[in-house]
Motif scaffolding. Sequence first.
Motif, PDB file in Angstrom:
ATOM      1  N   THR A  69       0.624  29.948 -52.257  1.00  0.00           N
ATOM      2  CA  THR A  69       0.922  31.666 -52.134  1.00  0.00           C
ATOM      3  C   THR A  69       1.619  31.812 -50.529  1.00  0.00           C
ATOM      4  N   ARG A  70       1.145  31.451 -49.582  1.00  0.00           N
ATOM      5  CA  ARG A  70       1.690  31.663 -48.130  1.00  0.00           C
ATOM      6  C   ARG A  70       2.943  30.866 -48.154  1.00  0.00           C
ATOM      7  N   ALA A  71       3.346  29.710 -48.330  1.00  0.00           N
ATOM      8  CA  ALA A  71       4.511  28.883 -48.348  1.00  0.00           C
ATOM      9  C   ALA A  71       5.672  30.425 -49.130  1.00  0.00           C
ATOM     10  N   LEU A  72       5.709  30.431 -50.518  1.00  0.00           N
ATOM     11  CA  LEU A  72       5.719  31.348 -51.097  1.00  0.00           C
ATOM     12  C   LEU A  72       6.047  33.694 -50.297  1.00  0.00           C
ATOM     13  N   SER A  73       5.381  33.814 -50.118  1.00  0.00           N
ATOM     14  CA  SER A  73       5.366  34.771 -49.431  1.00  0.00           C
ATOM     15  C   SER A  73       5.661  34.659 -48.230  1.00  0.00           C
ATOM     16  N   GLN A  75       9.566  35.177 -49.034  1.00  0.00           N
ATOM     17  CA  GLN A  75      10.420  35.296 -49.629  1.00  0.00           C
ATOM     18  C   GLN A  75      10.492  35.568 -50.781  1.00  0.00           C
ATOM     19  N   ASP A  76       8.992  36.466 -50.771  1.00  0.00           N
ATOM     20  CA  ASP A  76       9.158  36.718 -52.350  1.00  0.00           C
ATOM     21  C   ASP A  76       8.098  38.080 -52.472  1.00  0.00           C
ATOM     22  N   ASN A 165      11.446  35.444 -45.048  1.00  0.00           N
ATOM     23  CA  ASN A 165      11.588  35.035 -43.516  1.00  0.00           C
ATOM     24  C   ASN A 165      11.421  33.109 -43.893  1.00  0.00           C
ATOM     25  N   LYS A 166      12.386  32.925 -43.724  1.00  0.00           N
ATOM     26  CA  LYS A 166      12.041  31.289 -43.568  1.00  0.00           C
ATOM     27  C   LYS A 166      11.342  30.721 -42.674  1.00  0.00           C
TER      28      LYS A 166
END
Length: 189
Positions: A69-73, A75-76, A165-166
């Motif tokens: 969820t944190r990683a996907l947050s 970009q989504d 945000n990358k």
Amino acid sequence: LIADSFRLGFEDSIKAASKLGVSGVQKYMTFGDFAVSELNDKRIKEILDAVLSMLQRKILSSGHAVAMTRALSYQDERAYLDDLFDGVAFYDFVKDLVENYETKKDEIKANLEKVVELLYTKENLTIAFAADEDGYNQMEEYAVKFIEKLADKYENTNPFKFVPNKLNEGLKAPVDVQFVAQTGNFEAA
């Protein structure tokens, strides 16, 4: 198929209305149980401590889901909001409130009062109730009084704008397993 838009929701419920009795439900329906002004500083701190403890258990027991969820947050939009309301971002927010409670308690109470004002509006309200005819008639009276106190709707003067945000970050926790999450948007690829 994922919808292009979604609406954030909030649910508040009385699950044991029959145990509360008519006066308990009436108190609840007249802002009794969620009136921030009735909460003392000790009780707010207890609630924050309990929320922080719950979030810590969740993070430690579901590290894979939290990492994804944190990683996907980044970009989504939906994952960003999930993280903001129930993920690492929320954990960091609550942890800051707990650690700095003495200096922030007045600000916390003011913000809680504003949240109640924003969430409890006629536009956002749905009431579902099951009872016998007498209970229904009594509840209807309390519901009308409750609804009269609510603002018609919340005018959002500062709408949320998601900006991808990358980031590349690592989170440290006292666990024996390491979780690595990498996400991407297949539709944009």
